[in-house]
Scaffold this active site. Structure first.
Site, PDB file in Angstrom:
ATOM      1  N   GLY A 100       0.786  -1.230   0.000  1.00  0.00           N
ATOM      2  CA  GLY A 100       0.000   0.000   0.000  1.00  0.00           C
ATOM      3  C   GLY A 100       0.815   1.275   0.000  1.00  0.00           C
ATOM      4  O   GLY A 100       0.420   2.249   0.644  1.00  0.00           O
ATOM      5  N   ASN A 102       1.226   3.513  -2.385  1.00  0.00           N
ATOM      6  CA  ASN A 102       0.428   4.604  -2.934  1.00  0.00           C
ATOM      7  C   ASN A 102      -0.644   5.060  -1.951  1.00  0.00           C
ATOM      8  O   ASN A 102      -0.922   6.259  -1.822  1.00  0.00           O
ATOM      9  CB  ASN A 102      -0.218   4.182  -4.256  1.00  0.00           C
ATOM     10  CG  ASN A 102       0.700   4.395  -5.446  1.00  0.00           C
ATOM     11  OD1 ASN A 102       1.156   5.488  -5.708  1.00  0.00           O
ATOM     12  ND2 ASN A 102       0.980   3.310  -6.168  1.00  0.00           N
ATOM     13  N   LEU A 178      -5.626  -6.265  -6.542  1.00  0.00           N
ATOM     14  CA  LEU A 178      -5.463  -7.227  -7.639  1.00  0.00           C
ATOM     15  C   LEU A 178      -6.734  -7.972  -8.037  1.00  0.00           C
ATOM     16  O   LEU A 178      -6.693  -8.806  -8.935  1.00  0.00           O
ATOM     17  CB  LEU A 178      -4.372  -8.240  -7.265  1.00  0.00           C
ATOM     18  CG  LEU A 178      -2.996  -7.636  -6.954  1.00  0.00           C
ATOM     19  CD1 LEU A 178      -2.000  -8.738  -6.638  1.00  0.00           C
ATOM     20  CD2 LEU A 178      -2.508  -6.771  -8.107  1.00  0.00           C
ATOM     21  N   LYS A 179      -7.838  -7.700  -7.372  1.00  0.00           N
ATOM     22  CA  LYS A 179      -9.088  -8.377  -7.711  1.00  0.00           C
ATOM     23  C   LYS A 179      -9.908  -7.529  -8.681  1.00  0.00           C
ATOM     24  O   LYS A 179      -9.849  -6.301  -8.658  1.00  0.00           O
ATOM     25  CB  LYS A 179      -9.913  -8.637  -6.442  1.00  0.00           C
ATOM     26  CG  LYS A 179      -9.279  -9.632  -5.479  1.00  0.00           C
ATOM     27  CD  LYS A 179      -9.254 -11.033  -6.072  1.00  0.00           C
ATOM     28  CE  LYS A 179      -8.728 -12.055  -5.072  1.00  0.00           C
ATOM     29  NZ  LYS A 179      -8.705 -13.417  -5.628  1.00  0.00           N
ATOM     30  N   LEU A 180     -10.672  -8.214  -9.530  1.00  0.00           N
ATOM     31  CA  LEU A 180     -11.553  -7.511 -10.460  1.00  0.00           C
ATOM     32  C   LEU A 180     -12.696  -6.863  -9.690  1.00  0.00           C
ATOM     33  O   LEU A 180     -13.294  -7.480  -8.807  1.00  0.00           O
ATOM     34  CB  LEU A 180     -12.115  -8.494 -11.484  1.00  0.00           C
ATOM     35  CG  LEU A 180     -12.864  -7.905 -12.682  1.00  0.00           C
ATOM     36  CD1 LEU A 180     -11.908  -7.087 -13.552  1.00  0.00           C
ATOM     37  CD2 LEU A 180     -13.494  -9.025 -13.504  1.00  0.00           C
ATOM     38  N   ILE A 181     -12.989  -5.612 -10.015  1.00  0.00           N
ATOM     39  CA  ILE A 181     -14.048  -4.889  -9.322  1.00  0.00           C
ATOM     40  C   ILE A 181     -15.401  -5.366  -9.838  1.00  0.00           C
ATOM     41  O   ILE A 181     -15.635  -5.421 -11.055  1.00  0.00           O
ATOM     42  CB  ILE A 181     -13.897  -3.368  -9.537  1.00  0.00           C
ATOM     43  CG1 ILE A 181     -12.565  -2.893  -8.994  1.00  0.00           C
ATOM     44  CG2 ILE A 181     -15.043  -2.609  -8.882  1.00  0.00           C
ATOM     45  CD1 ILE A 181     -12.343  -3.166  -7.526  1.00  0.00           C
ATOM     46  N   HIS A 197      -1.864   2.030 -12.738  1.00  0.00           N
ATOM     47  CA  HIS A 197      -1.218   0.866 -13.354  1.00  0.00           C
ATOM     48  C   HIS A 197       0.221   1.227 -13.709  1.00  0.00           C
ATOM     49  O   HIS A 197       0.477   2.327 -14.216  1.00  0.00           O
ATOM     50  CB  HIS A 197      -1.982   0.441 -14.610  1.00  0.00           C
ATOM     51  CG  HIS A 197      -1.444  -0.796 -15.253  1.00  0.00           C
ATOM     52  ND1 HIS A 197      -1.701  -2.055 -14.764  1.00  0.00           N
ATOM     53  CD2 HIS A 197      -0.649  -0.963 -16.346  1.00  0.00           C
ATOM     54  CE1 HIS A 197      -1.102  -2.948 -15.527  1.00  0.00           C
ATOM     55  NE2 HIS A 197      -0.445  -2.319 -16.490  1.00  0.00           N
TER      56      HIS A 197
END
Length: 303
Positions: A100, A102, A178-181, A197
């Site tokens: 984390g 950022n 890293l998970k798709l929203i 990204h």
């Protein structure tokens, strides 16, 4: 050029009481009904205790009276302070899967005042990651999402939307998540979810391109430049509208680690700059659907 500002409107709701799970090693108090204590000012809510939200502790979420979608409405609050008007302080949710860095940069910028907002909740798919530990140390509530075999206490998409509404979140910032929203969240927060990204999209993006894999692919391709991209989030990996980019040179003898470090330094600066623009309502849309950032120094300029 006609431009339309991007704003978000929400109803005001308090936090629903939540049960702690006595089996959760992250819980710092004995089993009890826990009410999150907070001091509410005109601009922000600061939490005095730490707690972890999961599906087993989400017993009751009030039905919200506002629409279940983000509307483009004016969030500007005009008030005479000399000759200036001020903008309502924004409430941010950050999603992380790792250390984390950022997230830490954005939170620090909020604390120092360079961003007109506050990180009010962290969402993670890994309860023990460095980002979630930092959040707990700072008193920022942590939510587990999604529910998986490894994280059985994670929330469902619908419950996640409800909880974020309870926190009155204006914008969602993905920072190494890293998970798709899920579609439910994208519909609820249309044009209000952003991701960073570590490449110049649309190159080296999509499923499977994350972390060091991106930088190795950039070097292997022979590309002379890489960088960081901030984009709106849609239902696919890295395909949303590009909002901002920062270019970084790829040196002849770069390793993936060296390139990653160079890109990450620019990521930290770029995400803070874009978050500041979001929180000052300086995101505008060109007639052809391209998002732009309005210059703070010269409102007639966009980039």
């Amino acid at each position: 050029m006609e431009s339309q500002s991007l704003f978000s409107g929400f109803c005001s709701n308090s936090i629903t009481p939540l049960y702690r799970n006595p089996q959760n090693p992250l819980s710092s108090s004995p089993p009890s009904l826990s009410y999150p204590c907070f001091n509410q000012s005109k601009y922000q809510v600061s939490f005095e205790n730490q707690y972890f939200l999961s599906s087993q502790r989400l017993r009751s979420v009030r039905r919200l009276l506002c629409k279940n979608s983000v509307e483009k409405v004016s969030n500007l609050v005009s008030e005479k302070e000399g000759s200036k008007s001020w903008v309502k302080r924004k409430r941010l949710a950050v999603f992380v899967s790792g250390g984390g860095s950022n997230f830490r940069s954005i939170n620090q910028a909020c604390i120092e005042g360079s961003v007109n907002g506050d990180v009010v909740v962290l969402v993670t798919n890994k309860h023990a990651c460095g980002g979630s530990q930092y959040a707990r140390d700072k008193g920022i509530p942590v939510i587990l999402f999604p529910k998986t075999k490894d994280e059985p206490d994670g929330l469902s998409p619908d419950d996640l939307v409800k909880v974020l509404r309870e926190f009155e979140v204006d914008f969602i910032l993905l920072a190494g998540y890293l998970k798709l929203i899920p579609a439910e969240l994208i519909r609820a927060y249309s044009r209000s979810i952003f991701n960073i990204h570590p490449s110049l999209l649309p190159s080296f993006g999509g499923k499977g391109y994350y972390g060091m894999k991106v930088h190795k692919a950039v070097i292997a391709s022979g590309a002379r430049y890489s960088g960081a991209t901030i984009h709106f989030v849609d239902e696919h990996y890295d395909t949303g509208r590009i909002l901002a980019q920062k270019i970084v040179p790829v040196l002849a003898n770069d390793t993936a680690e060296e390139l990653a470090a160079r890109v990450l330094r620019e990521e930290h600066k770029l995400y803070v700059e874009v978050t500041a623009a979001l929180c000052e309502d300086r995101i505008v849309w060109r007639e052809d659907g391209v998002p732009l950032i309005q210059s703070k120094e010269n409102p007639e300029e966009y980039y």
